[in-house]
Design an enzyme around this catalytic site. Structure first.
Site, short mmCIF file in Angstrom:
data_model
loop_
_atom_site.label_atom_id
_atom_site.label_comp_id
_atom_site.label_asym_id
_atom_site.label_seq_id
_atom_site.Cartn_x
_atom_site.Cartn_y
_atom_site.Cartn_z
N SER A 110 -3.00 -8.61 -36.70
CA SER A 110 -3.24 -9.44 -35.53
C SER A 110 -1.90 -9.86 -34.91
O SER A 110 -1.10 -9.01 -34.56
CB SER A 110 -4.11 -10.65 -35.92
OG SER A 110 -4.65 -11.28 -34.77
N GLU A 211 -6.18 -1.96 -32.27
CA GLU A 211 -7.38 -2.74 -32.53
C GLU A 211 -7.24 -4.07 -31.82
O GLU A 211 -6.15 -4.44 -31.39
CB GLU A 211 -7.58 -2.93 -34.04
CG GLU A 211 -6.48 -3.72 -34.73
CD GLU A 211 -6.64 -5.23 -34.65
OE1 GLU A 211 -7.79 -5.73 -34.67
OE2 GLU A 211 -5.62 -5.93 -34.52
N HIS A 281 -10.02 -6.56 -37.26
CA HIS A 281 -10.59 -7.88 -37.46
C HIS A 281 -12.02 -7.86 -38.00
O HIS A 281 -12.66 -8.91 -38.10
CB HIS A 281 -10.59 -8.66 -36.14
CG HIS A 281 -9.24 -9.14 -35.71
ND1 HIS A 281 -8.30 -8.31 -35.13
CD2 HIS A 281 -8.67 -10.37 -35.79
CE1 HIS A 281 -7.22 -9.02 -34.85
NE2 HIS A 281 -7.41 -10.26 -35.24
#
Length: 311
Positions: A110, A211, A281
């Protein structure tokens, strides 16, 4: 010359740092117990216990933790507490010589994508896109697929070989073909944020992995188009689309579908491309080394790591 960390083994000490956002003590306790149950010792950076709005303390505290954990000879690996926001603030103040002189396992994803990119390009360090202490290690699902993938990635001295999705969750071929190259990338928002900076992601001849979460289709469209205009998609040897979570529009009739955006912006490049790799995630997540050579067989929907990530 890439730098590879030593593999982790039971009894090693893992340092937990918070380069991005804060968390609660309850979540931290649960995540720490998971690491201990895997046989690791744990030490904490100061940032883990700080909160300044959406940041885990002042920038200088989070920066100090990075340097101290890499310098500490008693710490064999570093796992980030969580993502959020704030890691990008530190990039131009990190001492990359310290990172290069003390290579060790470094795990996160992230917002931590900013550090992955900088550590690889500035310090030549192989890092790991994988689960974090309070984002993932407090869930029961981590006991299975995700936990096994984590242990294998950070402890093996051999190439990891094929990294498979959980049973019955196949990837989708968007463009057929084979491609080779180092795997780079991570969170699309963070990749996009490096454009035009000294830390702009280098995708030349590489397998680009992306992502994201909580980004609407129109925002994904905008960020992919930015990478297209910057030449980053064209320069990649192949493209791996990981999980995109919670992107569905409230009014589908007023939006494109995510696959339509992929067809518009990526498919015409004729680069081998797959979609749906379980890394990101989602509930189940692979731990993947960034900076090592991989092989993408988009036709057969296979991704193999062909270079060892540790030594």
């Amino acid at each position: 010359m890439k730098l590879k960390p030593k593999p982790l083994k039971p009894g090693d000490t893992i340092g937990i740092i918070a380069p991005s956002g804060p968390t609660t003590g309850e979540k931290l306790d649960k995540g720490v117990q998971i690491l201990i149950s895997m046989g690791f010792r744990v030490v904490f950076g100061e940032s883990v216990f700080h909160k300044r709005g959406y940041l885990a303390g002042e920038d200088h505290i989070r920066l100090k933790d990075i340097h101290q954990m890499f310098r500490d000879k008693n710490v064999q690996g570093i796992v980030c507490m969580r993502g959020g926001d704030g890691a990008g603030r530190l990039l131009d103040r990190i001492d990359y010589d310290t990172i290069a002189k003390n290579p060790k396992v470094f795990v996160g994803y992230s917002d931590i994508t900013a550090l992955h990119i900088a550590f690889l390009q500035e310090a030549k360090l192989i890092t790991f896109h994988g689960p974090m202490v309070t984002s993932d290690m407090i869930e029961e699902s981590f006991d299975g697929y995700s936990k096994e993938a984590f242990i294998k990635a950070v402890s093996w001295e051999k190439p990891l070989g094929e990294l498979k999705n959980p049973d019955r969750e196949e990837m989708k071929t968007m463009v057929e073909g084979r491609a080779y190259g180092e795997i780079v990338g991570g969170n699309l928002t963070l990749i996009s944020s490096t454009m035009g900076t000294a830390f702009e992601l280098d995708t030349r001849g590489k397998l680009l992995f992306m992502e994201d979460i909580h980004e609407g289709v129109y925002r994904i469209d905008r960020m992919l188009n930015q990478l297209l205009l910057a030449g980053k998609l064209q320069e990649a040897s192949g493209i791996i689309i990981g999980e995109f979570i919670d992107y569905e529009p409230e009014n589908p009739e007023d939006s494109l579908a995510l696959e339509e955006v992929i067809h518009d912006l990526i498919v015409p490049l004729n680069k081998p491309t797959v979609m749906g790799w379980k890394c990101g995630h989602g509930k189940h997540k692979l731990t993947i080394p960034l900076g090592v050579k991989g092989e993408l067989n988009a036709t057969d929907r296979q991704i193999r790591i062909v270079e060892s990530a540790t030594q």
